[in-house]
Design a protein around this motif. Structure first.
Motif, short mmCIF file in Angstrom:
data_model
loop_
_atom_site.label_atom_id
_atom_site.label_comp_id
_atom_site.label_asym_id
_atom_site.label_seq_id
_atom_site.Cartn_x
_atom_site.Cartn_y
_atom_site.Cartn_z
N SER A 1 -7.48 16.01 7.23
CA SER A 1 -8.34 14.96 6.40
C SER A 1 -8.82 15.95 5.42
CB SER A 1 -9.42 14.54 7.33
OG SER A 1 -10.43 15.59 7.50
N THR B 1 -12.06 16.55 4.86
CA THR B 1 -12.94 17.61 5.65
C THR B 1 -12.37 18.90 6.15
OG1 THR B 1 -14.10 15.63 6.32
CG2 THR B 1 -14.75 17.68 7.23
N GLU C 1 -23.26 11.75 -0.77
CA GLU C 1 -22.24 11.26 -1.59
C GLU C 1 -20.97 11.78 -1.15
OE1 GLU C 1 -22.32 9.41 -4.44
OE2 GLU C 1 -24.64 8.82 -4.72
N THR C 2 -20.93 12.55 -0.27
CA THR C 2 -19.55 13.05 0.19
C THR C 2 -19.41 12.88 1.70
OG1 THR C 2 -18.16 14.78 -0.39
CG2 THR C 2 -20.38 15.39 0.34
N GLY C 3 -18.17 13.39 2.11
CA GLY C 3 -18.08 13.26 3.51
C GLY C 3 -18.93 13.92 4.21
N LEU D 1 -18.68 17.34 5.62
CA LEU D 1 -18.22 18.37 4.68
C LEU D 1 -19.42 19.65 4.65
CD1 LEU D 1 -15.70 17.47 3.17
CD2 LEU D 1 -17.25 17.60 0.88
N THR E 1 -17.32 17.41 -7.57
CA THR E 1 -16.78 16.26 -6.99
C THR E 1 -16.51 15.26 -8.01
OG1 THR E 1 -18.73 16.61 -5.18
CG2 THR E 1 -17.71 14.49 -5.39
N LYS F 1 -18.63 9.60 -3.53
CA LYS F 1 -18.48 7.99 -2.51
C LYS F 1 -19.05 6.91 -3.49
CE LYS F 1 -18.90 9.15 2.35
NZ LYS F 1 -19.82 9.06 3.56
N CYS G 1 -11.09 14.13 -3.34
CA CYS G 1 -10.47 13.53 -2.10
C CYS G 1 -10.39 11.98 -2.25
CB CYS G 1 -11.40 13.77 -0.90
SG CYS G 1 -11.29 15.50 -0.26
N SER H 1 -5.67 9.08 1.94
CA SER H 1 -6.30 7.78 2.84
C SER H 1 -7.58 7.36 2.02
CB SER H 1 -6.68 8.59 4.27
OG SER H 1 -7.30 9.62 4.04
N LYS H 2 -7.68 7.39 0.83
CA LYS H 2 -8.82 6.76 0.38
C LYS H 2 -8.39 5.95 -0.65
CE LYS H 2 -12.02 9.40 2.07
NZ LYS H 2 -12.15 9.09 3.80
N PHE I 1 -6.52 9.83 8.81
CA PHE I 1 -7.02 10.20 7.56
C PHE I 1 -5.76 11.56 7.10
CE2 PHE I 1 -11.48 9.58 8.93
CZ PHE I 1 -11.59 8.84 7.93
C1 LIG Z 1 -15.93 12.47 -2.09
C2 LIG Z 1 -15.38 13.04 -0.73
N1 LIG Z 1 -14.98 13.92 -0.37
C3 LIG Z 1 -14.39 14.53 1.05
C4 LIG Z 1 -14.51 13.31 1.83
C5 LIG Z 1 -14.23 13.80 3.05
O1 LIG Z 1 -12.66 13.34 3.48
P1 LIG Z 1 -12.21 12.93 4.86
O2 LIG Z 1 -12.93 11.60 5.13
O3 LIG Z 1 -10.77 12.70 4.73
O4 LIG Z 1 -12.38 13.77 5.74
C6 LIG Z 1 -14.93 12.00 1.46
C7 LIG Z 1 -14.81 11.10 2.58
O5 LIG Z 1 -15.48 10.09 2.17
C8 LIG Z 1 -15.46 11.75 0.29
O6 LIG Z 1 -15.89 10.51 -0.26
#
Ligand SMILES: Cc1ncc(COP(=O)(O)O)c(C=O)c1O
Length: 499
Positions: free
Chosen positions: A109, A111, A133-135, A138, A211, A215, A244, A268-269, A276
């Motif tokens: 994934s 992450t 704002e991110t996973g 992370l 980034t 998100k 990502c 997977s996004k 994932f």
């Molecule tokens: C900007 C961003 N980076 C990293 C990730 C983590 O990716 P994953 O869900 O494949 O672990 C996400 C997950 O939503 C994300 O939005």
């Protein structure tokens, strides 16, 4: 002949517990199936998607081919061979020429990819965007910790909090202020330099996560500021672009690589492959340095030798095992990417612009919603091309409960989650999947979060047919209608602020 098991079973194997299906519903925690879900209107690609029919066909064909190859080769050999092909095709679809020296690493994934690169670099300080704002895993992954108690993709429950002896400091930088407004370029520059300078001035090295996009669709920090920081301390600032969401055009991705930045992607996004799959593209200059690095033993639960190019020392320290689930998830994602790269750039722009217009018009005119504002996506410090990724493909918004003329209550985080889940339940009309709620602000001390309507690569491919394009926009508007119905049916919510 050696059997690998069913395609659906493989697709939910070899990842952390986020991909594990509920034994009763067959859905993972994001409501996604391991088989095509024809009954859902999928508008949640910023979080996760169920596999498409096209993706499932591609995964099944590869599963059968692997079974045939297993007659004459070991699982690890077949896996390496097929992952080499995945890496090669991913690089080619991303516009990397065979002689570019760019290398690709595969992970379970996005992450997991961050976790692995942090272990490979082991730097004293990492700077990243605010974790909302991110996973969600992370921050732990970048600090050198297991990101959940079931985070390992090869099974086993970690018995220590840390993956190795290394523990890096991590600083998260806010991307929005307390009212939800995105920071200006000047504010981003200030907070970036304030966090980085003390360590850099003392001779330390840092990892900066850029980034693109977050998100809710932000670029953070702004590219010009990060470039300035790196130009000032070229030997000490390492940049990992967290792409990502994979909502970037080929020319942007290539420009990042030309700057010597590493780029993390997922299948997977935006691509809407199954949950994932992750990947990391390393520019030749970085690959040359990282090729000789090995991974600590704790990383063995997250990666196998075949996930790495054979020339990387990291591959030698990892198990010679296969993760066929991950292979099939990438194969399904590549089926989406293959179609996406063939699309006409103007078609992508036109659809994104039509979608935005229709959705923002509805969000701004209905009392149940307000748009979470996003600044324009500015990559002018990266390249001067006019590319499709200047258009937003994630549309975040807040939910309200109208209480009387001109009076409405903002739903809090829990209520928004409740509505998000209710939208996925079978109803008289349709099930809708949106991006899961993102915590974005505190109003009067109450946490509120934004839902997201998202356009995926798969939608853009389907939208080549005009009637389908209109249907996709109508579906997004119907999702908003259904949201309004669900909000109106809610009990009088306690603890919400009156606006
Ligand atoms: C900007 C961003 N980076 C990293 C990730 C983590 O990716 P994953 O869900 O494949 O672990 C996400 C997950 O939503 C994300 O939005």
């Amino acid at each position: 002949m050696r059997q690998l098991g069913s395609c659906a079973a493989l697709l939910v194997s070899g990842g952390d517990s986020r991909i594990t299906p509920d034994p009763v519903t067959g859905r993972n925690k994001y409501g996604c199936l391991a088989t095509p879900d024809t009954g859902v209107i999928a508008l949640g690609s910023s979080t996760a998607s169920s596999i498409s029919e096209k993706g499932f066909r591609a995964a099944e064909a590869l599963r059968l081919s692997c079974e045939q190859q297993l007659a004459t080769a070991s699982e690890a050999e077949v896996y390496r061979r097929q992952m080499d092909l995945v890496r090669g095709e991913l690089l080619s679809l991303c516009g990397c020429a065979p002689d570019s020296g760019v290398e690709a690493v595969i992970a379970a994934s996005g992450t997991d990819m961050h976790l692995l690169i942090a272990q490979l670099l082991q730097l004293p300080l990492t700077l990243m965007i605010d974790q909302a704002e991110t996973g969600s895993g992370l921050a732990a992954a970048l600090r050198g910790q297991h990101f959940s108690k079931d985070s390992t993709c090869l099974g086993g429950i970690p018995d220590t909090a840390s993956i190795s002896n290394w523990q890096g400091a991590l600083q998260m930088l806010a991307a929005r202020d307390e009212t939800g407004q995105a920071l200006t370029a000047g504010q981003m520059r200030e907070s970036l330099f304030a966090a980085a300078e003390p360590v850099l001035a003392a001779g330390g090295q840092i990892l900066c996560i850029l980034t693109d996009v977050s998100k809710t669709g932000l670029i953070f920090p702004d590219i010009a500021s990060l470039k300035a920081l790196q130009q000032q301390w070229p030997q000490q600032v390492h940049v990992l672009v967290d792409a990502c969401q994979f909502r970037i055009a080929q020319c942007s991705l290539q420009a990042y690589l030309r700057h010597g930045f590493m780029v993390a992607l997922t299948g997977s996004k935006f691509l809407a492959g199954p949950t994932f799959s992750g990947a990391l593209l390393l520019p030749a200059s970085v690959a040359a340095i990282l090729r000789s690095r090995s991974l600590p033993p704790g990383a063995q639960a997250y990666s196998v030798a075949g996930d790495w190019p054979a020339s990387f020392a990291a591959a030698q320290s990892l198990p010679q095992q296969a993760n066929f689930g991950l292979l099939l998830r990438w194969e399904a994602a590549l089926a989406e990417l293959r179609d996406f790269v063939r699309l006409d750039e103007q078609h992508i722009r036109d659809f994104l612009s039509d979608f935005k217009q229709a959705v923002l018009a509805r969000l701004s005119s209905e009392p149940h919603f307000s748009v979470l504002p996003n600044p324009a996506l500015d990559r002018s410090a990266l390249h001067d091309s006019d590319s499709w990724d200047a258009e937003q493909s994630i549309f975040p918004f807040l939910l309200y409960r109208p209480i009387s003329a001109g009076n409405r209550q903002l739903l809090n985080r829990e209520q928004t989650m409740q509505i998000y889940l209710a939208l996925q339940q079978p109803s008289a009309s349709h099930r809708y999947q949106l991006g899961q709620p993102v915590l974005c602000e505190l109003r009067d001390g109450i946490a509120v979060s934004a839902l997201r309507l998202c356009v995926s690569a798969a939608m853009l491919s389907a939208a080549r047919q005009k009637p389908v394009a209109q249907q996709l926009i109508d579906d997004a508007l119907a999702a908003l209608d259904q949201l309004a119905v669900l909000i109106s049916a809610m009990q009088q919510p306690p603890n919400t602020s009156r606006l």
